[in-house]
Each structure stands twice: as structure tokens, then as C-alpha cells.
Design an enzyme around this catalytic site. Structure first.
Site, PDB file in Angstrom:
ATOM      1  N   ARG A  32     113.733 -62.580  38.024  1.00  0.00           N
ATOM      2  CA  ARG A  32     114.817 -61.669  38.413  1.00  0.00           C
ATOM      3  C   ARG A  32     115.106 -60.673  37.296  1.00  0.00           C
ATOM      4  O   ARG A  32     115.405 -61.076  36.165  1.00  0.00           O
ATOM      5  CB  ARG A  32     116.089 -62.467  38.746  1.00  0.00           C
ATOM      6  CG  ARG A  32     116.981 -61.754  39.754  1.00  0.00           C
ATOM      7  CD  ARG A  32     118.308 -62.465  39.905  1.00  0.00           C
ATOM      8  NE  ARG A  32     119.083 -62.324  38.697  1.00  0.00           N
ATOM      9  CZ  ARG A  32     119.917 -63.259  38.229  1.00  0.00           C
ATOM     10  NH1 ARG A  32     120.102 -64.387  38.873  1.00  0.00           N
ATOM     11  NH2 ARG A  32     120.580 -63.048  37.106  1.00  0.00           N
ATOM     12  N   HIS A  68     122.363 -61.055  39.263  1.00  0.00           N
ATOM     13  CA  HIS A  68     122.419 -61.731  40.569  1.00  0.00           C
ATOM     14  C   HIS A  68     123.161 -60.859  41.584  1.00  0.00           C
ATOM     15  O   HIS A  68     122.747 -60.714  42.723  1.00  0.00           O
ATOM     16  CB  HIS A  68     123.137 -63.076  40.403  1.00  0.00           C
ATOM     17  CG  HIS A  68     123.522 -63.720  41.687  1.00  0.00           C
ATOM     18  ND1 HIS A  68     122.609 -64.364  42.492  1.00  0.00           N
ATOM     19  CD2 HIS A  68     124.716 -63.816  42.325  1.00  0.00           C
ATOM     20  CE1 HIS A  68     123.233 -64.826  43.572  1.00  0.00           C
ATOM     21  NE2 HIS A  68     124.502 -64.504  43.486  1.00  0.00           N
ATOM     22  N   TYR A 119     122.918 -65.602  29.870  1.00  0.00           N
ATOM     23  CA  TYR A 119     122.008 -66.732  30.104  1.00  0.00           C
ATOM     24  C   TYR A 119     120.533 -66.362  30.241  1.00  0.00           C
ATOM     25  O   TYR A 119     119.663 -67.208  30.087  1.00  0.00           O
ATOM     26  CB  TYR A 119     122.454 -67.511  31.366  1.00  0.00           C
ATOM     27  CG  TYR A 119     122.486 -66.701  32.655  1.00  0.00           C
ATOM     28  CD1 TYR A 119     121.338 -66.511  33.417  1.00  0.00           C
ATOM     29  CD2 TYR A 119     123.675 -66.113  33.102  1.00  0.00           C
ATOM     30  CE1 TYR A 119     121.364 -65.771  34.590  1.00  0.00           C
ATOM     31  CE2 TYR A 119     123.710 -65.373  34.271  1.00  0.00           C
ATOM     32  CZ  TYR A 119     122.561 -65.214  35.017  1.00  0.00           C
ATOM     33  OH  TYR A 119     122.581 -64.473  36.168  1.00  0.00           O
TER      34      TYR A 119
HETATM   35  C1  LIG Z   1     125.738 -73.665  50.372  1.00  0.00           C
HETATM   36  C2  LIG Z   1     126.064 -72.763  49.223  1.00  0.00           C
HETATM   37  N1  LIG Z   1     126.275 -73.293  48.003  1.00  0.00           N
HETATM   38  C3  LIG Z   1     126.566 -72.482  46.948  1.00  0.00           C
HETATM   39  C4  LIG Z   1     126.654 -71.123  47.121  1.00  0.00           C
HETATM   40  C5  LIG Z   1     126.975 -70.214  45.922  1.00  0.00           C
HETATM   41  N2  LIG Z   1     125.798 -69.409  45.595  1.00  0.00           N
HETATM   42  C6  LIG Z   1     125.698 -68.112  45.931  1.00  0.00           C
HETATM   43  S1  LIG Z   1     124.264 -67.423  45.459  1.00  0.00           S
HETATM   44  C7  LIG Z   1     123.714 -68.869  44.785  1.00  0.00           C
HETATM   45  C8  LIG Z   1     122.372 -68.947  44.109  1.00  0.00           C
HETATM   46  C9  LIG Z   1     121.236 -69.047  45.064  1.00  0.00           C
HETATM   47  O1  LIG Z   1     120.039 -68.881  44.387  1.00  0.00           O
HETATM   48  P1  LIG Z   1     118.658 -68.697  45.119  1.00  0.00           P
HETATM   49  O2  LIG Z   1     118.580 -69.585  46.306  1.00  0.00           O
HETATM   50  O3  LIG Z   1     117.600 -68.837  44.107  1.00  0.00           O
HETATM   51  O4  LIG Z   1     118.704 -67.208  45.676  1.00  0.00           O
HETATM   52  P2  LIG Z   1     118.798 -65.820  44.858  1.00  0.00           P
HETATM   53  O5  LIG Z   1     120.261 -65.517  44.729  1.00  0.00           O
HETATM   54  O6  LIG Z   1     118.151 -66.011  43.537  1.00  0.00           O
HETATM   55  O7  LIG Z   1     118.091 -64.813  45.708  1.00  0.00           O
HETATM   56  C10 LIG Z   1     124.685 -69.864  44.916  1.00  0.00           C
HETATM   57  C11 LIG Z   1     124.534 -71.240  44.416  1.00  0.00           C
HETATM   58  C12 LIG Z   1     126.446 -70.608  48.421  1.00  0.00           C
HETATM   59  N3  LIG Z   1     126.494 -69.298  48.688  1.00  0.00           N
HETATM   60  N4  LIG Z   1     126.142 -71.450  49.455  1.00  0.00           N
END
Ligand SMILES: Cc1ncc(C[n+]2csc(CCOP(=O)(O)OP(=O)(O)O)c2C)c(N)n1
Ligand SMILES: [Mg+2]
Length: 337
Positions: A247, A251, A260
Site C-alpha cells: 500500500r 488507508h 507505522y
Molecule cells: C467486520 C469489520 N471489522 C473491522 C472493521 C474496521 N476496518 C475498516 S478497514 C479495516 C482494514 C481492512 O484491511 P484489508 O482487508 O486488508 O483491506 P484494505 O483496507 O487494505 O483494502 C478494518 C479492520 C470493519 N470495517 N469491518
């Protein structure tokens, strides 16, 4: 068969495009990447200007999004996470619809059946079973159509990911699962997510093929998706595609990754960002001229200018919408407000 191809598939380092792609296809892929890149860059500016809310940046994820969806036909379904919020644009959805979603306006809630693009999933992984179910339903009804779901590396730790992929595998559903492995789930690194050597390896546990591709190589992603879509259409069941990159942007607009992230890795990744890489490949092949570049950029900028103007011209939504579907009998303090 549960074969996993662990070597990262790459195409752009060579001098030939995958068989079956014409010059027109290559230019269309390029046009779509510019459209998404422009959407993303403008959205960050609109956010800073207070014109849209918190926004999940997808800068440098365009190769995955454009490559994976290019083999789809209009009857096929796309299940996006927040990271692929603007994926409808590749199907002609107007920019204002997605911008309104990020403005929290109900005109941003498109009817999925109008575009065969499901609602944006903000809960991590909850749309994976939806994609499996839609694909299985298509099969049961004897209808054509494939369901393709996008999710992140973090989503592979969610129960709904396992349930969805396993169900699709057992039912032989025509589904394609695209894991955007950007190696971060907000501030949680991939090492804290799994002991598996690769995320594609998880395919073995479901008895389906798994493949790893360079996530910044639009043609490698396209080629893996084309194979997966063809297999799904032919009754061969689902495939797990892991698109690997790092990335290179926060985010979301509310995040400061300097706390981080490995900044050197980010700089390396930015130096090989996916749009420029495809542009250089196309120029080497003599397919892309300055006029194409100029036209693609102009079209995208115009679509975004028109999109934000149309979004802002709509009357604001009623605040009561926040509660309309939450209560049968609103509590008195809300009823009277
Ligand atoms: C069920 C759930 N748990 C926690 C969150 C909080 N949250 C939002 S984005 C994220 C990270 C997800 O990372 P990834 O699956 O790698 O996707 P990326 O954002 O890197 O595209 C989290 C934990 C959420 N949206 N839904
Ligand atoms: Mg991630």
C-alpha cells in the site's frame, strides 16, 4: 483441482500482451485506469476541500480493479469493498453517484441490479458470502453470469471470507475471489494476519485453484482473471486470485501511516506505480500516443468536474433518513426533533 501457482505472474516486463487483447482493448484498459486514477486523486482534493467525507484512497490499486473486471460481461456481478468504491465507473456509472455515496447522500445508493454492481461493503468480508450466494443462485437457475468479489488481505482473517469461499467451492459456484493484498489492514501488517506463506495458498483448503499476480501489472491481473472467469463460466467453479503489492497511500483520508509503515517500501512502490508502468509498456509497443494520453486525461477530468457539480447541485438529504430504517417507533427525543 486445488493447484496453487505461487510464482508471481507478470506481463508488463516483457514485450507482448496476452493473447486475445487487441490494440483497442489495450487502449480501453488504459482509459479505465486513467478514469479511476483521476477519480481517486480528485476525491482526495474534494475531501480536503470539505466536499466529500472520509474517503478510502485506492491510488495504485487501479491495475487490480481494471484488470480483474475487464474479462467480465455486463451480466456478471461485481462485489466491491470500500477500496473499490468507484468500480461502477468501468461500467459507465456516473461519477456523481459514487461521489454522493462518499457525501452520505441517498442518491449515492444505486440499485445494484441497474449496474450488476453490489453495494459497497464497508464491513470487512461480509460481501464474500453474498458473491458466493449470487453465483450459486445463477447456477441453480441455469443462468449465465459470474460473481467477482474484491476484498483485502485483512478480510482473509474473517469468518465470512472462509464461509463464502468454501460454500462457493462446495457448490461449484461461478465465482472469482480477488484478494487485494496490499499487505496492510489499516495499521496491522500481513505478518500479524496469517502464518500462511501466501494468501493464494488458502485455496488448497477449499480445493480450488489459487494464483498470485503482481498487483501493479494490469495485464497480469487481467490474464489471471480471464482464466478464472472462463473456468467459472465453463462450470469449473471458483478461483482465488491474490494480487500482491504494497500500500503506497494512506488507508483513508483519516489515516497517517507514517506512524507505522515502511516508508522506503512506499517510495519503491510509488516509483513503479501501476499507471505509469502500463503507459511505458504501451509506448514501447507503439500502441499509445500522446494524443491518447491527452484524450483519456481530458475525458476523466471532465467526468469528475461534471460529477462533483452534479452532486453538489442536488438538494441535501433529510436528516430523518438516518433514523427512518432504524426504529419502528422512534423514541420521543427523535420524534420531536
Ligand atoms: C467486520 C469489520 N471489522 C473491522 C472493521 C474496521 N476496518 C475498516 S478497514 C479495516 C482494514 C481492512 O484491511 P484489508 O482487508 O486488508 O483491506 P484494505 O483496507 O487494505 O483494502 C478494518 C479492520 C470493519 N470495517 N469491518
Ligand atoms: Mg489490506
Amino acid at each position: 483441482m486445488a493447484q496453487v501457482i505461487s510464482e508471481l505472474r507478470r506481463v508488463l516486463d516483457g514485450d507482448t500482451a496476452p493473447a486475445g487483447l487487441t490494440e483497442t482493448d489495450l487502449l480501453e484498459l488504459y482509459r479505465r485506469m486513467i478514469l479511476l486514477r483521476t477519480y481517486d486523486e480528485r476525491s482526495v482534493v474534494y475531501h480536503r476541500q470539505g466536499r466529500i467525507g472520509t474517503y478510502a484512497i485506492f491510488w495504485n490499486h487501479e491495475a487490480i480493479q481494471v484488470g480483474a473486471t475487464y474479462p467480465l460481461r455486463d451480466e456478471d456481478w461485481i462485489f466491491p469493498s470500500y477500496r473499490e468504491s468507484a468500480i461502477g465507473l468501468v461500467r459507465g456509472m456516473p461519477a456523481e453517484t459514487v461521489l454522493q455515496w462518499w457525501r452520505g447522500h441517498p442518491s449515492g445508493w444505486w440499485n445494484p441490479a441497474d449496474w450488476n454492481v453490489a453495494s459497497i461493503s464497508v464491513p470487512i468480508g461480509s460481501h464474500v458470502p453474498h458473491a458466493a450466494g449470487l453465483a450459486w443462485g445463477k447456477k441453480l437457475r441455469g443462468q449465465d453470469g459470474v460473481a467477482l468479489a474484491f476484498f483485502g488481505d485483512g478480510a482473509t482473517s474473517e469468518g465470512s471470507f472462509h464461509e463464502g469461499v468454501n460454500l462457493a467451492a462446495v457448490m461449484g459456484a461461478p465465482a472469482v475471489f480477488v484478494c487485494n493484498n496490499n499487505q496492510w489492514a489499516i495499521s496491522t501488517p500481513l505478518e500479524a494476519q496469517t502464518r500462511a506463506e501466501s494468501l493464494a495458498d488458502k485455496a488448497v483448503g477449499y480445493g480450488i485453484p489459487g494464483v498470485r499476480v503482481d498487483g501493479l501489472d494490469v495485464l497480469a491481473v487481467y490474464d489471471a482473471a480471464r482464466e478464472a472467469v472462463e473456468r467459472a463460466r465453463a462450470g469449473g467453479g471458483p478461483t482465488l486470485i491474490e494480487a500482491v503489492h504494497y500500500r503506497a497511500a494512506p488507508h483513508a483520508t483519516a489515516d497517517d501511516p507514517r506512524a507505522y509503515i515502511d516508508q522506503e517500501r512506499v517510495e519503491e512502490e510509488r516509483a513503479r506505480e501501476c499507471v505509469g508502468r502500463f503507459e511505458r509498456f504501451l509506448k514501447r509497443l507503439g500502441v499509445l500516443g500522446d494524443d491518447h494520453v491527452e484524450a483519456a486525461r481530458r475525458e476523466a477530468e471532465e467526468a469528475l468536474r461534471a460529477g462533483i457539480a452534479a452532486a453538489e447541485a442536488e438538494p441535501p438529504a433529510s436528516a430523518s433518513l438516518l433514523f427512518d430504517h432504524a426504529y419502528v417507533d422512534p423514541p420521543p427525543h427523535l420524534r420531536d426533533a
